[in-house]
Scaffold this motif. Structure first.
Motif, PDB file in Angstrom:
ATOM      1  N   TYR A 213       0.868  -1.187   0.000  1.00 29.57           N
ATOM      2  CA  TYR A 213       0.000   0.000   0.000  1.00 29.57           C
ATOM      3  C   TYR A 213       0.890   1.218   0.000  1.00 29.57           C
ATOM      4  N   ASP A 218      -6.108   5.810   4.010  1.00 35.34           N
ATOM      5  CA  ASP A 218      -7.063   4.762   3.632  1.00 35.34           C
ATOM      6  C   ASP A 218      -7.657   5.059   2.257  1.00 35.34           C
ATOM      7  N   GLY A 219      -7.990   4.011   1.546  1.00 36.83           N
ATOM      8  CA  GLY A 219      -8.630   4.179   0.238  1.00 36.83           C
ATOM      9  C   GLY A 219      -7.663   4.694  -0.807  1.00 36.83           C
ATOM     10  N   ARG A 395      -5.668 -10.153   9.477  1.00 38.47           N
ATOM     11  CA  ARG A 395      -5.915  -8.712   9.587  1.00 38.47           C
ATOM     12  C   ARG A 395      -6.378  -8.341  10.999  1.00 38.47           C
ATOM     13  N   ARG A 413      -2.737   3.033   8.400  1.00 33.77           N
ATOM     14  CA  ARG A 413      -3.911   2.813   7.567  1.00 33.77           C
ATOM     15  C   ARG A 413      -4.760   1.735   8.197  1.00 33.77           C
ATOM     16  N   ASN A 414      -6.087   1.875   8.040  1.00 31.76           N
ATOM     17  CA  ASN A 414      -6.983   0.896   8.652  1.00 31.76           C
ATOM     18  C   ASN A 414      -7.518  -0.117   7.650  1.00 31.76           C
ATOM     19  N   ASP A 415      -7.081   0.000   6.394  1.00 34.23           N
ATOM     20  CA  ASP A 415      -7.693  -0.849   5.365  1.00 34.23           C
ATOM     21  C   ASP A 415      -6.716  -1.847   4.743  1.00 34.23           C
ATOM     22  N   ALA A 418      -8.021  -5.309   3.596  1.00 36.54           N
ATOM     23  CA  ALA A 418      -9.484  -5.334   3.765  1.00 36.54           C
ATOM     24  C   ALA A 418     -10.157  -5.925   2.523  1.00 36.54           C
ATOM     25  N   ARG A 419      -9.702  -5.501   1.344  1.00 35.69           N
ATOM     26  CA  ARG A 419     -10.335  -6.004   0.131  1.00 35.69           C
ATOM     27  C   ARG A 419     -10.033  -7.493  -0.070  1.00 35.69           C
TER      28      ARG A 419
END
Ligand code: AMP
Ligand code: GLY
Length: 426
Positions: A213, A218-219, A395, A413-415, A418-419
């Protein structure tokens, strides 16, 4: 008992030192300069900085090191492996000539063109005027890159011509990355993939896939960083796709560099975009990725010392296979206030023992020890890695541990993954 010297002080080198220590050959693991985290694990730090190549060579000889494992790119590009070779010390990593694939983006792009490796189309700008003259004809989004080692920060993605003009100012006006040529690249759409291959000058042996990442928020918002998290393996990137990419990307580079008389030994890291037209190379690196290594090595079942040692020998990987655990691994990076534009140091870190007790592996990326306390000392401060039978469980464990850690201004980052957890449904 073999003696290994890891060159570097970051999370990647900490993860390498730990993986080496798990080798059945039970090596003695030294590090230089080392870090407070490595010292806590019992890896002696020699304190010689990664820029002091003569000092590292002298120490490797004096300490009768059997294998030097070079973590970061700068000493590779500057020729540390060549110098160690001349001194009769075996080293894991490419020579300066082979490491140029990372040291110069312009060289790497030309090499890819010569060999026919799928990548974004590009052109080079040598001056402000040349760049400004071309920007009205470029298509947007476009990507501008400094042709220097910039720890992942020398890349600016421009949505419009106005943004590209501002970026060109950063490169040629402000000279934020020194006197450098600038590469303009076609913007590639898709998902990113990091695929490392161990190379012995002749063969490229793929490792397990990972994703990192690059953006701070995030995102995938905000500026690029050195990497804010990673996970491994990657949904939909199966053994067949890994084999295909290795045969179309890594192996042709290894063949070409061998033919040119600059054989590639070490890790050839392909940063790829999985585009609708197939995988395309964003960049090559000549070393392990950070923080992907922190997620990859805990999944390795084979003897890492043997793998690295074989890579350092011509055709040493012949017949070698790599075994991986079925587990997923997720790494969350904890960064300091101001990162990536700046960083904050001297903030006291608490909760490290609790995080480890929560079942995570903590590697130190930028810490220092002051009066017996661990404090921040860099942009990326700590990496928290956890394993689990699914990306969701890995995670959860990584974030539960990360939440035990506190320091002033901490960013994460919190994601991360996630995906992947959504896709795998667990
Ligand atoms: P690099 O250092 O060249 O890998 O670039 C750093 C990051 O910028 C990559 O990991 C991508 O996220 C992004 N990037 C670089 N080049 C491109 C491109 N041609 N298209 C889209 N994104 C890119
Ligand atoms: N993870 C990005 C890099 O190591 O360059």
């Amino acid at each position: 008992m073999p003696r290994v010297l890891v060159v570097g002080s970051g999370g990647r080198e900490h993860a390498l030192a730990r993986a080496l220590a798990r080798s059945p050959q039970a090596p003695e693991v030294l590090a230089t300069p080392g870090s407070p985290g490595m010292a806590r694990d019992g890896f002696e730090g020699l304190g010689i900085s990664v820029g002091n190549l003569n000092g590292i060579v002298a120490a490797a000889k004096e300490r009768h090191v059997d294998l030097v494992v070079v973590g970061p790119e700068a000493p590779l590009v500057e020729g540390l492996v060549d110098m160690l070779g001349e001194a009769g010390v075996r080293a894991f990593g490419p020579t300066a000539a082979a490491a140029k694939i990372e040291g110069s983006k312009a060289y790497a792009k030309q090499l890819m063109r010569d060999v026919g490796i799928p990548t974004a189309s590009h052109m080079l700008f040598h001056s402000h005027e040349e760049a400004l003259a071309h920007l009205p004809c470029a298509s947007y989004p476009a990507v501008l890159k400094a042709d220097v080692l910039a720890a992942g920060k020398g890349v600016i993605i421009c949505a419009s011509e106005a943004e590209a003009r501002a970026a060109v100012d950063v490169f040629f006006g402000e000279r934020r990355f020194g006197h450098t040529t600038v590469v303009l690249e076609e913007f590639l759409h898709g998902e990113e993939l990091s695929l490392f291959a161990l190379c012995d000058g002749v063969r490229a042996l793929p490792m397990t896939p990972a994703q990192d990442y690059k953006r701070i928020f995030d995102g995938d918002e905000g500026p690029n960083t050195g990497g804010m998290g990673s996970y491994s393996p990657v949904p939909k990137v199966d053994d067949e796709l890994v084999r295909d990419i290795t045969l179309t990307v890594h192996q042709p580079i290894v063949d070409e560099l061998r033919a040119r008389g600059t054989p590639f030994h070490g890790v050839l890291y392909a940063g790829l975009m999985l585009t609708p037209d197939g995988p395309k190379v964003l960049e090559f690196n000549a070393r392990f990725g950070d923080p992907e290594t922190q997620a990859i090595l805990p999944r390795l079942r084979s003897d890492v010392l043997e793998l690295l040692d074989c890579s350092a020998r011509p055709a040493g990987l012949d017949g070698v296979e790599i075994e991986w655990s079925e587990d997923w691994a997720v790494t969350v990076v904890l960064a300091s206030r101001g990162y990536p534009e700046s960083s904050s140091s001297g903030d006291v870190i608490t909760g490290l023992d609790e995080a480890e007790a929560a079942g995570a592996e903590i590697t130190h990326a930028g810490t220092a020890e002051e009066d017996g306390q661990i404090v921040t000392a860099g942009g990326r401060v700590l990496n928290v890695t956890a394993l689990g039978p699914s990306p969701g469980e890995a995670r959860e464990r990584a974030y539960a541990a990360a939440q035990a850690i506190r320091f002033d201004g901490m960013q994460m980052r919190n994601d991360i993954a996630a995906r992947a957890a959504e896709r795998v449904g667990a």
